[in-house]
Design an enzyme around this catalytic site. Sequence first.
Site, short mmCIF file in Angstrom:
data_model
loop_
_atom_site.label_atom_id
_atom_site.label_comp_id
_atom_site.label_asym_id
_atom_site.label_seq_id
_atom_site.Cartn_x
_atom_site.Cartn_y
_atom_site.Cartn_z
N ASP A 96 1.09 -1.62 -0.01
CA ASP A 96 -0.01 0.29 -0.04
C ASP A 96 0.85 1.11 -0.03
OD1 ASP A 96 -2.62 1.61 0.25
OD2 ASP A 96 -3.29 0.32 1.74
N ASP A 196 -3.14 4.62 -2.16
CA ASP A 196 -3.68 5.61 -1.92
C ASP A 196 -4.11 6.45 -2.18
OD1 ASP A 196 -4.74 5.62 1.60
OD2 ASP A 196 -4.03 6.82 1.66
N GLU A 246 -6.59 3.93 -5.86
CA GLU A 246 -8.05 4.22 -4.68
C GLU A 246 -8.70 5.48 -4.74
OE1 GLU A 246 -10.04 4.80 0.48
OE2 GLU A 246 -7.69 5.31 -0.70
N HIS A 320 -10.97 -1.58 5.48
CA HIS A 320 -10.68 -1.19 6.83
C HIS A 320 -11.12 0.73 6.90
CE1 HIS A 320 -7.71 1.00 4.39
NE2 HIS A 320 -7.19 1.77 4.60
N ASP A 321 -12.10 1.23 6.12
CA ASP A 321 -12.17 1.75 6.09
C ASP A 321 -13.99 2.05 6.52
OD1 ASP A 321 -10.12 3.41 6.00
OD2 ASP A 321 -10.50 3.80 3.76
C1 GLC Z 1 -7.45 5.96 2.69
C2 GLC Z 1 -7.37 5.27 3.76
C3 GLC Z 1 -7.94 5.56 4.64
C4 GLC Z 1 -6.38 6.85 4.66
C5 GLC Z 1 -6.85 7.52 3.84
C6 GLC Z 1 -5.38 8.71 4.10
O1 GLC Z 1 -8.88 6.92 2.23
O2 GLC Z 1 -7.96 4.25 3.08
O3 GLC Z 1 -7.53 4.85 5.53
O4 GLC Z 1 -7.10 7.31 6.82
O5 GLC Z 1 -6.70 7.22 2.48
O6 GLC Z 1 -4.51 7.79 4.04
#
Ligand code: GLC
Length: 553
Positions: A96, A196, A246, A320-321
């Site tokens: 990641d 990310d 993402e 995880h979010d």
């Molecule tokens: C993404 C991650 C999250 C994190 C954010 C900032 O959305 O999945 O967990 O807090 O980015 O890095």
Amino acid sequence: MSDFSDKVVYQVYPKSFQDTNGDGFGDIPGVIERLDYLQDLGVDYLWLTPFFISPQRDNGYDVADYRNIDPKFGTMEDLERLVEQSAKHGIGLMLDMVFNHTSTQHEWFKRALEGEQKYQNYYIFKEGTPDQPPTNWQSKFGGPAWEYVPHLKKWYLRLYDVTQADLNWDNPQVREELKEILRFWKEKGIRAFRFDVINLVSKPEEMIDDCEGDGRRFYTDGPHIHEYLKEMVHDTGIENFVTVGEMSSTTLENCIKYSAPEEKELSMCFNFHHLKVDYKNGDKWALMPTDYKALKALFEKWQMGMQTGGGWNALFWCNHDQPRIVSRMGDEDTYWKESAKMLAGMIHLMRGTPYIYQGEEIGMLNAHYPSIDLYKDVESLNYYQILLKKGKTKQEALEILAARSRDNSRTPMQWDAEQYGGFSEVEPWLAMSAAFRPEITVAQQREDEDSILNFYKQLISVRKTYPVIAKGEISFIETGNNMILAYERKLGEQKIIVFCNLGKEKQEVAISDAWCDFKILLNNYAGREKISGEKSYIMKPYELLVLENEIQE
Ligand code: GLC
Ligand code: CA
């Protein structure tokens, strides 16, 4: 680009997966210990959320050193062992990469604070006075998106936590540094990456107030994003790796471009639109029952749109979010098992690459914490305060957190029925879900042929035996019913029909004559083998019915 369409990715949140040294924190040796389990499940890649050196303000998404392992998770030797061992299990590792921002503990940021111009140019600093942030943009974790540094008389941009400073991708030196990090991990044998919030990295040259929103329209899918991605992928030679971006608040047009093979950007994209259908007026912190009509429309739009445009979706409900999907759109009690299986089948059989988040395969539920003291997530704690300030009572704020907090997905993995679920011998860093019960453990579901776990195994295995699932075209079947989602997959003569009852009520669906010879491939209720000769079919609560025409390629 290599063909990854029949692959399945499993997401591990190492901190909550398996503790091996009795400190209540999951670790890399813990992942190694569970490789047999993952191989048996049948997954091809493991996406590991960040385990790099980090103050852990945002659980590792605040990276202080991209090339070293946080001692809480283990050592570089452990990681090398994981690379080697996972390969032996036929599993690739996906790391990641958090490239939109670094922790303010990162060497670069520290040197920026010491006044080094070179490193100030690595971030987005703007001169100003303490009373006047450069723009009115809001942080995604609540509050202003700018932080003032008195001794520099400058503000820096931070779209997330105060300790997560946004990098300046317009500076070629920054882009080179990030490429070096990718090369470093490539050297270590890594062949897959998740990026990310990658669609937020290209900020506009001129930053102005947003009178309509929180500023996101200016930097989301920003001005140079496609150019920067192409450059990064090309210069590091990762065109043939499995890569996923993402994409926060993105558009279909951009995701086609991010993931169409000829663009040589990424293999696929996560988008979150289907997970906002229970946000009231788009506000995550305002509860609303799921809008099923919107949910269906979004799946149709993204599935059909990506197919037509030649893009590729990452298929997922959980990470995880996100809160646990069974708690969110399924049923935690009577139809726990049925709804978990239906929700799984619904996305695994669509066009794209499925992702399974640890614990999803055993139908894990939300945390159901009775007190604010049990929450750890920075976003949840910030919003709890914001909700109280907005006039919500403590009880109301807790109810909102119970539905929306990211801690819902971060509770320890439930391996067995021991006090701490076989995750650890000691009290875990984050409390177990209050909904933890013996049925929701790997140990119990392994022994039960009809378990959710075995259903996930089946979904992975049909993907490998029916090429129509990985490679077929998709089209949606009009049912005239918001609670029934139905689609067809087709590859040459091979066909699969999927019916999902999204709710608790029974629903009647029309059966086409064309399907009279079809066999039932998957069903989350026992008993039926054929549907032949019937004009209509009564779908039970949360039923999943998958038909197939028995023509193997
Ligand atoms: C993404 C991650 C999250 C994190 C954010 C900032 O959305 O999945 O967990 O807090 O980015 O890095
Ligand atoms: Ca540990």
